[in-house]
Design a protein around this motif. Structure first.
Motif, PDB file in Angstrom:
ATOM      1  N   SER A 166      38.231  40.045  31.728  1.00 57.65           N
ATOM      2  CA  SER A 166      37.484  38.931  32.514  1.00 57.65           C
ATOM      3  C   SER A 166      38.171  38.841  33.998  1.00 57.65           C
ATOM      4  O   SER A 166      39.169  39.214  34.001  1.00 57.65           O
ATOM      5  N   PHE A 167      37.407  37.939  34.608  1.00 56.14           N
ATOM      6  CA  PHE A 167      37.992  37.575  36.057  1.00 56.14           C
ATOM      7  C   PHE A 167      39.380  37.150  35.894  1.00 56.14           C
ATOM      8  O   PHE A 167      40.216  37.304  36.677  1.00 56.14           O
ATOM      9  N   GLU A 168      39.541  36.046  35.119  1.00 57.24           N
ATOM     10  CA  GLU A 168      40.857  35.390  34.981  1.00 57.24           C
ATOM     11  C   GLU A 168      42.035  36.104  34.809  1.00 57.24           C
ATOM     12  O   GLU A 168      42.869  36.128  35.094  1.00 57.24           O
ATOM     13  N   ARG A 169      41.588  37.358  33.785  1.00 57.69           N
ATOM     14  CA  ARG A 169      42.735  38.382  33.405  1.00 57.69           C
ATOM     15  C   ARG A 169      43.170  39.150  34.641  1.00 57.69           C
ATOM     16  O   ARG A 169      44.077  39.478  35.052  1.00 57.69           O
ATOM     17  N   LEU A 170      41.832  39.539  35.421  1.00 52.82           N
ATOM     18  CA  LEU A 170      41.954  40.430  36.683  1.00 52.82           C
ATOM     19  C   LEU A 170      43.041  39.554  37.555  1.00 52.82           C
ATOM     20  O   LEU A 170      43.719  40.376  38.309  1.00 52.82           O
ATOM     21  N   GLN A 171      42.540  38.479  37.774  1.00 49.85           N
ATOM     22  CA  GLN A 171      43.050  37.506  38.746  1.00 49.85           C
ATOM     23  C   GLN A 171      44.853  37.308  38.628  1.00 49.85           C
ATOM     24  O   GLN A 171      45.690  37.214  39.522  1.00 49.85           O
ATOM     25  N   ALA A 172      45.146  37.190  37.180  1.00 51.41           N
ATOM     26  CA  ALA A 172      46.442  37.230  36.855  1.00 51.41           C
ATOM     27  C   ALA A 172      47.203  38.664  37.289  1.00 51.41           C
ATOM     28  O   ALA A 172      48.426  38.524  37.608  1.00 51.41           O
ATOM     29  N   ILE A 173      46.479  39.687  37.426  1.00 53.17           N
ATOM     30  CA  ILE A 173      47.121  40.940  37.742  1.00 53.17           C
ATOM     31  C   ILE A 173      47.070  40.907  39.329  1.00 53.17           C
ATOM     32  O   ILE A 173      48.100  41.421  39.870  1.00 53.17           O
ATOM     33  N   GLU A 174      46.022  40.668  39.937  1.00 53.83           N
ATOM     34  CA  GLU A 174      45.764  40.751  41.180  1.00 53.83           C
ATOM     35  C   GLU A 174      45.394  39.400  41.957  1.00 53.83           C
ATOM     36  O   GLU A 174      44.192  38.879  42.117  1.00 53.83           O
ATOM     37  N   PRO A 175      46.453  38.202  42.135  1.00 53.70           N
ATOM     38  CA  PRO A 175      45.892  37.086  42.688  1.00 53.70           C
ATOM     39  C   PRO A 175      45.007  36.894  43.871  1.00 53.70           C
ATOM     40  O   PRO A 175      44.320  35.782  44.021  1.00 53.70           O
ATOM     41  N   SER A 176      44.874  37.810  44.884  1.00 54.33           N
ATOM     42  CA  SER A 176      44.074  37.816  46.034  1.00 54.33           C
ATOM     43  C   SER A 176      42.471  38.174  45.692  1.00 54.33           C
ATOM     44  O   SER A 176      41.804  37.996  46.572  1.00 54.33           O
ATOM     45  N   LEU A 177      42.366  38.213  44.667  1.00 59.84           N
ATOM     46  CA  LEU A 177      40.739  38.462  44.022  1.00 59.84           C
ATOM     47  C   LEU A 177      39.957  37.381  44.228  1.00 59.84           C
ATOM     48  O   LEU A 177      40.443  36.358  43.729  1.00 59.84           O
ATOM     49  N   ALA A 178      38.690  37.517  44.805  1.00 58.55           N
ATOM     50  CA  ALA A 178      37.704  36.347  44.790  1.00 58.55           C
ATOM     51  C   ALA A 178      37.203  36.638  43.505  1.00 58.55           C
ATOM     52  O   ALA A 178      37.007  37.883  42.748  1.00 58.55           O
ATOM     53  N   PRO A 179      36.145  35.724  43.153  1.00 53.96           N
ATOM     54  CA  PRO A 179      35.720  35.930  41.445  1.00 53.96           C
ATOM     55  C   PRO A 179      34.515  37.191  41.449  1.00 53.96           C
ATOM     56  O   PRO A 179      33.919  37.563  42.554  1.00 53.96           O
ATOM     57  N   VAL A 180      34.915  37.912  40.563  1.00 61.47           N
ATOM     58  CA  VAL A 180      33.769  39.020  40.183  1.00 61.47           C
ATOM     59  C   VAL A 180      33.462  38.919  38.942  1.00 61.47           C
ATOM     60  O   VAL A 180      33.982  38.251  38.093  1.00 61.47           O
ATOM     61  N   ALA A 181      32.304  39.636  38.438  1.00 54.51           N
ATOM     62  CA  ALA A 181      31.909  39.682  37.013  1.00 54.51           C
ATOM     63  C   ALA A 181      32.865  40.300  35.981  1.00 54.51           C
ATOM     64  O   ALA A 181      33.122  39.712  35.036  1.00 54.51           O
ATOM     65  N   ALA A 182      33.421  41.293  36.303  1.00 56.50           N
ATOM     66  CA  ALA A 182      34.511  41.955  35.194  1.00 56.50           C
ATOM     67  C   ALA A 182      35.088  43.142  36.000  1.00 56.50           C
ATOM     68  O   ALA A 182      34.878  43.247  37.309  1.00 56.50           O
ATOM     69  N   GLY A 183      36.127  43.655  35.253  1.00 60.04           N
ATOM     70  CA  GLY A 183      36.866  44.898  35.769  1.00 60.04           C
ATOM     71  C   GLY A 183      37.773  45.660  34.855  1.00 60.04           C
ATOM     72  O   GLY A 183      37.816  45.220  33.458  1.00 60.04           O
ATOM     73  N   ALA A 184      38.483  46.537  35.189  1.00 58.59           N
ATOM     74  CA  ALA A 184      39.470  47.268  34.301  1.00 58.59           C
ATOM     75  C   ALA A 184      40.605  47.430  35.108  1.00 58.59           C
ATOM     76  O   ALA A 184      40.745  47.477  36.401  1.00 58.59           O
ATOM     77  N   HIS A 185      41.578  47.650  34.106  1.00 63.08           N
ATOM     78  CA  HIS A 185      43.017  47.883  34.956  1.00 63.08           C
ATOM     79  C   HIS A 185      43.516  49.057  34.471  1.00 63.08           C
ATOM     80  O   HIS A 185      43.619  49.634  33.211  1.00 63.08           O
ATOM     81  N   ASP A 186      43.959  50.063  35.226  1.00 63.93           N
ATOM     82  CA  ASP A 186      44.438  51.353  34.719  1.00 63.93           C
ATOM     83  C   ASP A 186      46.040  51.297  35.342  1.00 63.93           C
ATOM     84  O   ASP A 186      46.081  51.189  36.468  1.00 63.93           O
ATOM     85  N   THR A 187      46.912  51.503  34.480  1.00 63.94           N
ATOM     86  CA  THR A 187      48.270  51.429  34.842  1.00 63.94           C
ATOM     87  C   THR A 187      48.921  52.486  35.326  1.00 63.94           C
ATOM     88  O   THR A 187      49.917  52.669  35.944  1.00 63.94           O
ATOM     89  N   GLU A 188      48.084  53.988  34.933  1.00 62.48           N
ATOM     90  CA  GLU A 188      48.611  54.902  35.113  1.00 62.48           C
ATOM     91  C   GLU A 188      47.986  55.689  36.446  1.00 62.48           C
ATOM     92  O   GLU A 188      47.397  56.873  36.434  1.00 62.48           O
ATOM     93  N   GLU A 189      48.393  54.989  37.465  1.00 54.19           N
ATOM     94  CA  GLU A 189      48.037  55.341  38.876  1.00 54.19           C
ATOM     95  C   GLU A 189      49.194  55.175  39.970  1.00 54.19           C
ATOM     96  O   GLU A 189      49.931  54.381  39.692  1.00 54.19           O
ATOM     97  N   TRP A 190      48.866  55.913  40.843  1.00 57.16           N
ATOM     98  CA  TRP A 190      50.013  55.807  42.114  1.00 57.16           C
ATOM     99  C   TRP A 190      49.423  55.710  43.490  1.00 57.16           C
ATOM    100  O   TRP A 190      48.082  56.056  43.712  1.00 57.16           O
ATOM    101  N   THR A 191      50.085  55.274  44.406  1.00 53.38           N
ATOM    102  CA  THR A 191      49.686  55.351  45.591  1.00 53.38           C
ATOM    103  C   THR A 191      50.638  56.570  46.509  1.00 53.38           C
ATOM    104  O   THR A 191      51.819  56.468  46.192  1.00 53.38           O
ATOM    105  N   LEU A 192      50.204  57.069  47.479  1.00 53.76           N
ATOM    106  CA  LEU A 192      50.960  58.005  48.134  1.00 53.76           C
ATOM    107  C   LEU A 192      50.112  58.166  49.629  1.00 53.76           C
ATOM    108  O   LEU A 192      48.863  58.609  49.650  1.00 53.76           O
TER     109      LEU A 192
END
Ligand SMILES: Cc1cc2nc3c(=O)[nH]c(=O)nc-3n(C[C@H](O)[C@H](O)[C@H](O)COP(=O)(O)OP(=O)(O)OC[C@H]3O[C@@H](n4cnc5c(N)ncnc54)[C@H](O)[C@@H]3O)c2cc1C
Length: 423
Positions: A166-192
């Motif tokens: 849900s948006f609420e769960r996503l916002q707990a992960i990324e506080p700067s998000l504006a309302p969205v319908a839904a999403g998913a979180h992949d923890t196995e990713e890196w930035t480079l």
């Protein structure tokens, strides 16, 4: 563009064990691996410094679970929708020279073939990510960070997705998000960040004796009795036992000189970098409907997206980059009004079967090719480097990965299909 360290241009004829052409993420990693195995290697690049090609900038994500071939049934299903979207995420110019290439892409998207290619590419991506982490553990990849990433949907997705949040769960992960319908979180990713990665690879290669020459364009592959024996470059001739062609989109012209057909086309993507303010996201956010990716980097937030096919020489349209920023600001309002640091468009080197070309030529002795990585060159660079290094140093035939070899476009396509289904 920046150079790892200024090197004197050496004129004349030089002998090395191996010449690598192209200092993008792929060629730089190959050079580092070869130098590490004790090969006397010279790397040449036509640009004045790091970032002359597609590795100048990208979404900066190492996301092994997302690596798929470009040619899939999903691409055929979604491309028409993406072409009509505002701004369009996919574009194809009315260019007759694209027709055979696009036809081949569609044929390669047959479900069984795409499935087999996808399975194999996933394994390579997982292995490559492990190698990326190994480089970081050795202190050789200073900007690799395990961040995870989130995918957001502006409207509820039509296809059911087991792990939608849900948006609420996503916002707990990324506080700067504006309302969205839904999403998913992949923890196995890196930035480079790609330029810092290239620089780290070149620094390590140089410290192990590799010579790196920028501003040195490869003009001709030199052959004798069906084998490549060196490279005639701007201002110098390099004689070598082995040549590795890793010149991104520029590989096709050089390969054609020795009868190797690499039907590469540029898949243009746009990047706009903005200053990181207080409301910058803390992890990458992909806006799924628009195929827009927002990635926080050390000193900036990068927004990128789109894939366009057409005449690769056409000028960049800065409005396309701005449009991506507008989409991003709908989901991350902190980006609204953020100062623009850089705008850029790059041509992803794309093959018509949507998978990279990695391996030794069976037609031209001692020539190896590493290009066509399309959307995933940075993820796949370490595993590509390992395969090429094994081919150069050990003379290894990559039995499991013969389907990626450079002679698969010889007009019959049988090599690719046979190798894909039987190895
Ligand atoms: C918008 C965008 C987002 C992306 N996001 C990601 C991502 O998140 N993760 C990921 O893994 N990948 C991503 N990619 C793809 C990735 O950036 C490319 O696959 C990768 O940069 C290709 O690297 P390369 O080394 O093969 O080619 P290049 O970086 O193009 O390097 C080729 C080099 O060869 C040189 N050259 C060409 N011709 C000659 C010649 N004749 N003589 C000497 N030198 C020559 C060029 O100057 C250049 O430096 C993205 C790409 C784009 C455009």
């Amino acid at each position: 563009m920046e150079s790892p360290r200024p090197l004197p241009r050496v004129h004349g004829v030089h002998r090395v064990d191996c010449v690598v052409i192209g200092a993008g993420v792929v060629g730089a990693t190959i050079t580092q691996q070869l130098a590490r195995r004790g090969v006397r290697v010279a790397l040449i690049d036509s640009a004045p410094g790091i970032g002359g090609g597609c590795s100048y900038a990208n979404a900066a994500i190492v996301a092994p679970h997302h690596v798929t071939p470009l040619a899939t049934p999903a691409l055929l299903r979604e491309a028409p929708v993406q072409m009509l979207r505002r701004p369009p995420a996919v574009r194809m110019q009315a260019d007759p020279s694209l027709v055979p290439w696009a036809g081949s892409l569609v044929a390669s998207a047959a479900p069984r073939r795409a499935h087999l290619a996808g399975e194999r590419l996933s394994k390579l991506a997982a292995e490559s990510t492990r190698l990326h982490c190994g480089l970081a553990d050795e202190g050789l990849s200073p900007t690799l960070r395990k961040t995870g990433a989130i995918d957001v949907y502006l409207r509820p997705p039509r296809r059911r997705h087991a792990e939608l949040l849900s948006f609420e769960r996503l916002q707990a992960i990324e506080p700067s998000l504006a309302p969205v319908a839904a999403g998913a979180h992949d923890t196995e990713e890196w930035t480079l960040e790609s330029r810092s990665f290239v620089k780290a690879m070149l620094d390590d290669a140089s410290s192990r004796g590799a010579d790196v020459f920028f501003g040195t364009s490869a003009q001709r592959l030199l052959t004798e009795h069906g084998r490549v024996v060196g490279v005639a470059a701007e201002g110098m001739t390099l004689l070598a036992d082995h040549v590795v062609l890793a010149a991104g989109l520029g590989s096709a012209t050089l390969a054609a000189q020795v009868g190797v057909n690499l039907p590469l086309r540029g898949g243009r993507g746009y990047v706009i970098d903005v200053a990181a303010g207080d409301h910058a996201p803390t992890l990458p956010v992909r806006i799924k409907e628009h195929r827009v990716v927002v990635t926080p980097l050390a000193d900036r937030v990068r927004v990128c997206g789109a894939i366009e096919f057409g005449d690769e020489r056409r000028p960049m349209d800065p409005g396309r980059a701005e449009a991506l920023k507008t989409v991003a600001a709908r989901v991350l309002p902190g980006l609204e009004g953020a100062a623009v640091i850089d705008r850029w468009a790059g041509e992803r080197p794309c093959t018509p079967d949507g998978v990279p070309v990695i391996g030794r030529s069976t037609k031209v002795g001692n020539l190896s090719v590493a290009t066509g990585h399309g959307m995933w060159g940075m993820v796949l660079a370490p595993v590509t480097a390992r395969m090429i290094t094994e081919a150069v140093v050990d003379g290894a035939e990559p039995a499991d990965d013969a389907w990626l070899g450079p002679d698969r476009y010889d007009g019959r396509r049988t090599g690719y299909d046979r190798a894909l289904s039987t190895t």
